[in-house]
Design a protein around this motif. Structure first.
Motif, PDB file in Angstrom:
ATOM      1  N   ASP A  98      -5.509  -6.869  -1.099  1.00  0.00           N
ATOM      2  CA  ASP A  98      -5.037  -5.691  -0.380  1.00  0.00           C
ATOM      3  C   ASP A  98      -3.570  -5.488  -0.699  1.00  0.00           C
ATOM      4  OD1 ASP A  98      -7.410  -4.971   1.135  1.00  0.00           O
ATOM      5  OD2 ASP A  98      -7.096  -6.845   2.217  1.00  0.00           O
ATOM      6  N   PHE A  99      -3.169  -4.235  -0.853  1.00  0.00           N
ATOM      7  CA  PHE A  99      -1.786  -3.880  -1.143  1.00  0.00           C
ATOM      8  C   PHE A  99      -1.241  -3.168   0.087  1.00  0.00           C
ATOM      9  CE2 PHE A  99      -4.075  -4.242  -5.077  1.00  0.00           C
ATOM     10  CZ  PHE A  99      -3.247  -5.043  -5.836  1.00  0.00           C
ATOM     11  N   LEU A 100      -0.339  -3.841   0.801  1.00  0.00           N
ATOM     12  CA  LEU A 100       0.121  -3.359   2.092  1.00  0.00           C
ATOM     13  C   LEU A 100       1.585  -2.919   2.037  1.00  0.00           C
ATOM     14  CD1 LEU A 100      -1.477  -6.287   4.082  1.00  0.00           C
ATOM     15  CD2 LEU A 100      -2.402  -3.988   3.791  1.00  0.00           C
ATOM     16  N   PRO A 101       1.870  -1.690   2.478  1.00  0.00           N
ATOM     17  CA  PRO A 101       3.264  -1.242   2.531  1.00  0.00           C
ATOM     18  C   PRO A 101       3.998  -1.909   3.689  1.00  0.00           C
ATOM     19  CG  PRO A 101       1.799   0.472   3.346  1.00  0.00           C
ATOM     20  CD  PRO A 101       0.930  -0.651   2.868  1.00  0.00           C
ATOM     21  N   VAL A 102       5.224  -2.340   3.428  1.00  0.00           N
ATOM     22  CA  VAL A 102       6.027  -3.051   4.422  1.00  0.00           C
ATOM     23  C   VAL A 102       7.393  -2.373   4.526  1.00  0.00           C
ATOM     24  CG1 VAL A 102       7.071  -5.267   5.060  1.00  0.00           C
ATOM     25  CG2 VAL A 102       4.874  -5.223   3.877  1.00  0.00           C
ATOM     26  N   THR A 103       7.895  -2.251   5.755  1.00  0.00           N
ATOM     27  CA  THR A 103       9.232  -1.724   6.003  1.00  0.00           C
ATOM     28  C   THR A 103      10.008  -2.749   6.809  1.00  0.00           C
ATOM     29  OG1 THR A 103       8.400   0.545   6.021  1.00  0.00           O
ATOM     30  CG2 THR A 103      10.554   0.179   7.004  1.00  0.00           C
ATOM     31  N   VAL A 104      11.257  -2.998   6.399  1.00  0.00           N
ATOM     32  CA  VAL A 104      12.131  -3.950   7.082  1.00  0.00           C
ATOM     33  C   VAL A 104      13.461  -3.251   7.339  1.00  0.00           C
ATOM     34  CG1 VAL A 104      13.089  -6.273   7.032  1.00  0.00           C
ATOM     35  CG2 VAL A 104      11.108  -5.751   5.640  1.00  0.00           C
ATOM     36  N   PHE A 105      14.013  -3.420   8.530  1.00  0.00           N
ATOM     37  CA  PHE A 105      15.253  -2.758   8.904  1.00  0.00           C
ATOM     38  C   PHE A 105      16.410  -3.750   9.015  1.00  0.00           C
ATOM     39  CE2 PHE A 105      11.812  -0.181  10.676  1.00  0.00           C
ATOM     40  CZ  PHE A 105      12.137   1.072  10.178  1.00  0.00           C
ATOM     41  N   GLY A 106      17.630  -3.231   8.950  1.00  0.00           N
ATOM     42  CA  GLY A 106      18.843  -3.994   9.232  1.00  0.00           C
ATOM     43  C   GLY A 106      19.201  -5.031   8.181  1.00  0.00           C
ATOM     44  N   LYS A 107      19.849  -6.093   8.638  1.00  0.00           N
ATOM     45  CA  LYS A 107      20.325  -7.166   7.745  1.00  0.00           C
ATOM     46  C   LYS A 107      19.179  -7.858   7.019  1.00  0.00           C
ATOM     47  CE  LYS A 107      24.757  -7.006   8.658  1.00  0.00           C
ATOM     48  NZ  LYS A 107      25.716  -6.601   7.661  1.00  0.00           N
ATOM     49  N   THR A 108      18.044  -8.002   7.706  1.00  0.00           N
ATOM     50  CA  THR A 108      16.883  -8.620   7.058  1.00  0.00           C
ATOM     51  C   THR A 108      16.425  -7.770   5.886  1.00  0.00           C
ATOM     52  OG1 THR A 108      16.223  -9.554   9.184  1.00  0.00           O
ATOM     53  CG2 THR A 108      14.556  -9.523   7.441  1.00  0.00           C
ATOM     54  N   GLY A 109      16.448  -6.461   6.050  1.00  0.00           N
ATOM     55  CA  GLY A 109      16.085  -5.548   4.964  1.00  0.00           C
ATOM     56  C   GLY A 109      17.058  -5.632   3.801  1.00  0.00           C
ATOM     57  N   GLU A 110      18.349  -5.722   4.098  1.00  0.00           N
ATOM     58  CA  GLU A 110      19.357  -5.844   3.040  1.00  0.00           C
ATOM     59  C   GLU A 110      19.161  -7.138   2.255  1.00  0.00           C
ATOM     60  OE1 GLU A 110      23.525  -4.850   3.872  1.00  0.00           O
ATOM     61  OE2 GLU A 110      22.819  -4.092   5.820  1.00  0.00           O
ATOM     62  N   ALA A 111      18.946  -8.247   2.957  1.00  0.00           N
ATOM     63  CA  ALA A 111      18.747  -9.534   2.287  1.00  0.00           C
ATOM     64  C   ALA A 111      17.492  -9.506   1.430  1.00  0.00           C
ATOM     65  CB  ALA A 111      18.666 -10.661   3.315  1.00  0.00           C
ATOM     66  N   THR A 112      16.429  -8.893   1.937  1.00  0.00           N
ATOM     67  CA  THR A 112      15.184  -8.799   1.171  1.00  0.00           C
ATOM     68  C   THR A 112      15.412  -8.021  -0.109  1.00  0.00           C
ATOM     69  OG1 THR A 112      13.878  -8.920   3.200  1.00  0.00           O
ATOM     70  CG2 THR A 112      12.783  -8.051   1.245  1.00  0.00           C
ATOM     71  N   ALA A 113      16.096  -6.900  -0.022  1.00  0.00           N
ATOM     72  CA  ALA A 113      16.352  -6.073  -1.201  1.00  0.00           C
ATOM     73  C   ALA A 113      17.261  -6.783  -2.200  1.00  0.00           C
ATOM     74  CB  ALA A 113      16.969  -4.741  -0.789  1.00  0.00           C
TER      75      ALA A 113
END
Length: 138
Positions: free
Chosen positions: A46-61
């Motif tokens: 399965d290919f699932l879209p994920v959204t992350v906000f804030g500092k966690t999102g910045e670190a992930t990117a």
């Protein structure tokens, strides 16, 4: 209760944008997750879209790339919108936590022999002091 926990690999590099007005970081990516029960032959994914906000999102990117394995904890969110007078449905995972499990996409592959990781040798300048297991009472 709306709780989801996933382990999978990124299908492409994450995208990072900053919301207009607030400047909050928004990181979006798709994670490929194998299904637990497989039919004969190729395992289903399965290919699932994920959204992350804030500092966690910045670190992930900043630290994750295509092929990186991640552990995600969050919730499932659905929404609807109109496109050409047709009601469309969207389901995505809103991640509260993202754990970086490995970095296969950063030039490492499972077939390479990486002697630095296998030996785990300590430098004399290291803050970590190895201990002798025979000193542990249990």
């Amino acid at each position: 209760m709306n709780k989801v926990v996933l382990v999978g690999r990124l299908t492409k590099d994450p995208t990072l944008i900053f919301a207009q007005g607030t400047g909050n970081a928004v990181c979006k990516f798709t994670v490929a997750v194998n299904r637990r029960f497989k039919k004969e032959g190729q395992p289903e994914t399965d290919f699932l879209p994920v959204t992350v906000f804030g500092k966690t999102g910045e670190a992930t990117a900043n630290y994750m790339v295509k092929g990186s394995q991640v552990g995600i904890s969050g919730s499932v969110q659905t929404s609807t919108y109109m496109k050409d007078n047709v009601k469309m449905y969207k389901t995505e995972v809103i991640a509260d936590e993202v754990d970086f499990l490995d970095s296969k996409g950063k030039g490492e592959s499972s077939g390479q022999n990486n002697s630095n990781n296998a030996n785990n040798s300590f430098d004399s300048n290291s803050d970590i002091t190895p201990i002798d297991d025979s000193d542990i009472p249990f």
